[in-house]
Design an enzyme around this catalytic site. Sequence first.
Site, PDB file in Angstrom:
ATOM      1  N   GLU A  74       7.682  10.730  24.949  1.00  0.00           N
ATOM      2  CA  GLU A  74       6.522  10.714  23.700  1.00  0.00           C
ATOM      3  C   GLU A  74       5.912  12.030  23.297  1.00  0.00           C
ATOM      4  O   GLU A  74       5.659  12.368  22.495  1.00  0.00           O
ATOM      5  CB  GLU A  74       6.000   9.393  23.774  1.00  0.00           C
ATOM      6  CG  GLU A  74       4.916   9.285  22.437  1.00  0.00           C
ATOM      7  CD  GLU A  74       4.562   7.865  22.029  1.00  0.00           C
ATOM      8  OE1 GLU A  74       4.622   6.869  22.481  1.00  0.00           O
ATOM      9  OE2 GLU A  74       4.127   8.005  21.009  1.00  0.00           O
ATOM     10  N   ASP A  96       8.283   6.173  27.492  1.00  0.00           N
ATOM     11  CA  ASP A  96       7.035   6.074  26.610  1.00  0.00           C
ATOM     12  C   ASP A  96       6.086   5.934  27.732  1.00  0.00           C
ATOM     13  O   ASP A  96       6.088   4.794  28.295  1.00  0.00           O
ATOM     14  CB  ASP A  96       7.313   5.010  25.595  1.00  0.00           C
ATOM     15  CG  ASP A  96       6.224   5.015  24.577  1.00  0.00           C
ATOM     16  OD1 ASP A  96       5.089   5.568  25.108  1.00  0.00           O
ATOM     17  OD2 ASP A  96       6.156   4.420  23.755  1.00  0.00           O
ATOM     18  N   ILE A  98       2.975   5.368  27.768  1.00  0.00           N
ATOM     19  CA  ILE A  98       2.070   4.042  27.369  1.00  0.00           C
ATOM     20  C   ILE A  98       2.540   3.537  26.054  1.00  0.00           C
ATOM     21  O   ILE A  98       2.095   4.421  25.028  1.00  0.00           O
ATOM     22  CB  ILE A  98       0.513   4.327  27.464  1.00  0.00           C
ATOM     23  CG1 ILE A  98       0.165   4.702  28.864  1.00  0.00           C
ATOM     24  CG2 ILE A  98      -0.232   3.022  27.004  1.00  0.00           C
ATOM     25  CD1 ILE A  98      -1.322   4.776  28.857  1.00  0.00           C
ATOM     26  N   ASP A  99       3.263   2.463  26.169  1.00  0.00           N
ATOM     27  CA  ASP A  99       3.383   1.905  24.628  1.00  0.00           C
ATOM     28  C   ASP A  99       2.542   0.695  24.503  1.00  0.00           C
ATOM     29  O   ASP A  99       2.253  -0.212  25.375  1.00  0.00           O
ATOM     30  CB  ASP A  99       4.819   1.600  24.462  1.00  0.00           C
ATOM     31  CG  ASP A  99       5.335   0.951  23.358  1.00  0.00           C
ATOM     32  OD1 ASP A  99       5.493   1.577  22.352  1.00  0.00           O
ATOM     33  OD2 ASP A  99       5.690  -0.396  23.159  1.00  0.00           O
ATOM     34  N   THR A 101      -0.593   2.063  22.800  1.00  0.00           N
ATOM     35  CA  THR A 101      -1.718   2.937  23.415  1.00  0.00           C
ATOM     36  C   THR A 101      -2.894   2.578  22.785  1.00  0.00           C
ATOM     37  O   THR A 101      -4.048   2.395  23.426  1.00  0.00           O
ATOM     38  CB  THR A 101      -1.551   4.478  22.807  1.00  0.00           C
ATOM     39  OG1 THR A 101       0.005   4.841  23.257  1.00  0.00           O
ATOM     40  CG2 THR A 101      -2.429   5.311  23.384  1.00  0.00           C
ATOM     41  N   ASP A 223      10.245   4.040  22.091  1.00  0.00           N
ATOM     42  CA  ASP A 223       9.529   2.686  21.864  1.00  0.00           C
ATOM     43  C   ASP A 223      10.515   1.688  22.158  1.00  0.00           C
ATOM     44  O   ASP A 223      10.264   0.725  22.625  1.00  0.00           O
ATOM     45  CB  ASP A 223       9.061   2.593  20.429  1.00  0.00           C
ATOM     46  CG  ASP A 223       8.072   3.385  19.982  1.00  0.00           C
ATOM     47  OD1 ASP A 223       7.129   3.895  20.758  1.00  0.00           O
ATOM     48  OD2 ASP A 223       8.193   4.211  18.820  1.00  0.00           O
TER      49      ASP A 223
END
Length: 274
Positions: A74, A96, A98-99, A101, A223
């Site tokens: 990402e 990703d 940190i999905d 955030t 995601d």
Amino acid sequence: MDSDLPDLDNLRAVAVLVATEAAELAAEKQVVAGEQVRTKSSRTDVVTAVDTAVEELLRRRLAELRPSDSVLGEEAGLSATDSSAGDGQQLRWVVDPIDGTVNFLYGIPWYAVSVAVVRGAETLAGAVVEPASGRVWSASLGGGATVDGRPLAVSGAEELSLALVSTGFGYQAERRGRQGALAASLLSEVRDIRRFGSAALDLCAVAAGWCDGYYEHAINHWDWAAGALIATEAGAVVHPPDPAAPFGNAIVAATPGIVVPLTEVLVALGAETV
Ligand code: IPD
Ligand code: CA
């Protein structure tokens, strides 16, 4: 399924290993709201210093463990070594850091590291790890889905009007308005709607039967890549995003008993133009 598949158990183990290490780093570095933050596509689309550090760790570990593969992340995009568009045989890790955030930023524990490995259009293995709880979700193609080693299975919901459906909203104000209008119309067709704040975990929630379905327009591959495999392997029907779909460029994932009425109602409510 392709007979020439790489060792899927090994790929799943690598996904779990690097996602777990990354989740440990994210948990250690929980930020104080408002600090170490810059914005991306809009003023509400934030990237924390932790997103960047966690993605760096993922890239470093994948380079050590899987040096021939490429990485799409990402924050830093596609690695220079990517040749997967060539013969389609190179494996690509889609990550990703940190999905969720915004949840992370506010101290809400519902966020995760998401790591998947794909070849062409096929996702081979994936892991989603929650730093706050330590929960580890994973799957491999044809190998089932588990949470902390326990097998996952979708809910048995069969009536859309009794279904709990989650969704999410992107960061662009104009599209958010259309997404909100669609969700408002959908409210009277279902039991209720949830907006948890992490697409990867929305898909894991479908896998666990915590929700009966999930849809969201215009999300990025990182995601949904790992979560979609986890949901599929738990028995969900997953339509990956496809701009030509009659319900627009949305991912739709749901237990088999409601997926058709859910997509039909999305079409009827004008989802194509969201
Ligand atoms: C977001 C989350 C959110 C979804 C957004 C995504 P981020 O990812 O998954 O639930 O609604 O579309 O962009 O920014 O937290 O990595
Ligand atoms: Ca994300």
